[in-house]
Design a protein around this motif. Sequence first.
Motif, mmCIF file in Angstrom:
data_model
loop_
_atom_site.group_PDB
_atom_site.id
_atom_site.type_symbol
_atom_site.label_atom_id
_atom_site.label_comp_id
_atom_site.label_asym_id
_atom_site.label_seq_id
_atom_site.Cartn_x
_atom_site.Cartn_y
_atom_site.Cartn_z
ATOM 1 N N THR A 139 0.831 -1.196 0.000
ATOM 2 C CA THR A 139 0.000 0.000 0.000
ATOM 3 C C THR A 139 0.868 1.250 0.000
ATOM 4 O O THR A 139 2.047 1.206 0.365
ATOM 5 C CB THR A 139 -0.922 0.025 1.226
ATOM 6 N N ASP A 140 0.296 2.374 -0.430
ATOM 7 C CA ASP A 140 1.027 3.635 -0.375
ATOM 8 C C ASP A 140 1.349 3.984 1.072
ATOM 9 O O ASP A 140 0.445 4.016 1.928
ATOM 10 C CB ASP A 140 0.187 4.762 -0.984
ATOM 11 N N PRO A 161 4.378 7.256 -1.165
ATOM 12 C CA PRO A 161 4.084 6.442 -2.343
ATOM 13 C C PRO A 161 5.320 6.129 -3.189
ATOM 14 O O PRO A 161 5.385 5.065 -3.807
ATOM 15 C CB PRO A 161 3.080 7.309 -3.118
ATOM 16 N N GLU A 162 6.291 7.043 -3.227
ATOM 17 C CA GLU A 162 7.517 6.774 -3.990
ATOM 18 C C GLU A 162 8.270 5.585 -3.384
ATOM 19 O O GLU A 162 8.749 4.693 -4.099
ATOM 20 C CB GLU A 162 8.419 8.010 -4.011
ATOM 21 N N ILE A 163 8.392 5.566 -2.060
ATOM 22 C CA ILE A 163 9.103 4.470 -1.397
ATOM 23 C C ILE A 163 8.355 3.158 -1.585
ATOM 24 O O ILE A 163 8.944 2.127 -1.912
ATOM 25 C CB ILE A 163 9.311 4.784 0.098
ATOM 26 N N SER A 164 7.034 3.185 -1.389
ATOM 27 C CA SER A 164 6.272 1.947 -1.565
ATOM 28 C C SER A 164 6.305 1.496 -3.020
ATOM 29 O O SER A 164 6.263 0.292 -3.307
ATOM 30 C CB SER A 164 4.825 2.130 -1.092
ATOM 31 N N LEU A 219 0.798 -8.585 2.827
ATOM 32 C CA LEU A 219 0.414 -7.175 2.770
ATOM 33 C C LEU A 219 1.473 -6.338 3.472
ATOM 34 O O LEU A 219 1.879 -6.662 4.593
ATOM 35 C CB LEU A 219 -0.951 -6.968 3.434
ATOM 36 N N VAL A 220 1.920 -5.273 2.801
ATOM 37 C CA VAL A 220 2.919 -4.361 3.368
ATOM 38 C C VAL A 220 2.273 -2.996 3.540
ATOM 39 O O VAL A 220 1.706 -2.434 2.587
ATOM 40 C CB VAL A 220 4.156 -4.239 2.458
#
Length: 444
Positions: free
Chosen positions: A50-51, A60-63, A108-109
Amino acid sequence: MRTLKIACRIGLAAAALVLLAPTLAPDTARAELVVDVRGGQFQPMPIAVTDFAGEGNLGPEISGIVTSNLGRSGYFAPLARDRFPEAAPAFDAVPRFDAWRAAGVQGLVTGRVTRDGQGRLRTEFRLWDVTTGQQITGQQFFTDPNNWRRVGHIISDSVFTRITGLGGFFDTRIVFVDETGPKENRLKRLAIMDQDGANVRFLTPGDASVVTPRFSPRAQEIAFMAQTSGEQPRVQVLNLETGARQAVGNFPDMTSSPRFAPSGRAIVMALQQGGNANIYQIDLVSRTTTRLTSSVAIDTSPSFSPDGTQIVFESDRGGTQQLYVMNADGSDVRRISFGQGSYSQPAWSPRGDLIAFTRMSGGRFSIGVMRPDGSGERILTEGFHNEGPAWAPNGQYIVFFRDPGGQSGGQLYMVDITGRVEVQIPTPGFASDPTWSPLLSEVR
């Protein structure tokens, strides 16, 4: 909580890692979230990243980096965001496991990105087993905000290792030969990049043609062969921190095919004398030179076993290029390759269990592996021109280059040791002769 520290001096600040105490992760639940890749019959695990909340677009960039890394590994099948059954759950909330199970997700992360009082980036993540509804692991990282991409790679390694049981390989870099210009007169420069193709930086200006770079397993150094117009090709060592370059040894003839010893304190390489070549070892501290082979053939491309006790190399002493293994002092030479065609460019796995090689047969070039005694040979991928295998630090993947011929040029690929996963690695132009770094946390 216990603290782990990771430091890398290739232009990066040290990053401190603090493990979050698992909230609901009994050992009986942990065994369920597993991808068994050792037998080669695995199915990629459906997973969702997930973001990460907080810090604008940085979360969101890292995810996104984590999603991309896990997908490229071939062992995970990340769920597309438009199929998520719920918006990214709050980091401290329990996800709706029934909804994620209905979407077919097994892992799920979730995560969160904030800043601490000193302006450092604080990134937290949790890995959940959707089937059992349990948290498998969780960590938090503090680092300079400029290191946010590396945080994404470290999280990827943590998830990858926790589920597969294999060592990580995302927090690494690849050095390769960048090639530009017409094929008959290509400019060849050393370049370095993250393993996913980001952050490309050139290490040499193109003043010399370079081939066969090799990472030191212990220090910020690269060994390679360079040739300047009008001069003999020489093995050189480049310091990645200072940019300093120096020749290895003081030989009147060509030296090539360097490889570091596991300690990083010595280099083995080939010295050409007349029409022959033999393998020598040079201690980088004392500068002591030791001759390891004495044949009237061409012995080249040496590679140490990870424990430093043996060396694999290629030789045409039997009439064609084949692979041989000898003790580190040059004794007890024995041939290990007996298949059709010629064998070259051996590379010993960091795990010690396999030797990668290039095999040419019937006009085609294959990348394969065999055990150190020559048994269990398997071809992983083949094509018109595949060459230059080099191992990821976990011994599960091999990077190589493929040249389709004509006026085109090489591109980098990675293949896993089952042969089921093959992925192109983006480069800015044509590329050849890749070499994979150790994990950045293990480089001094």
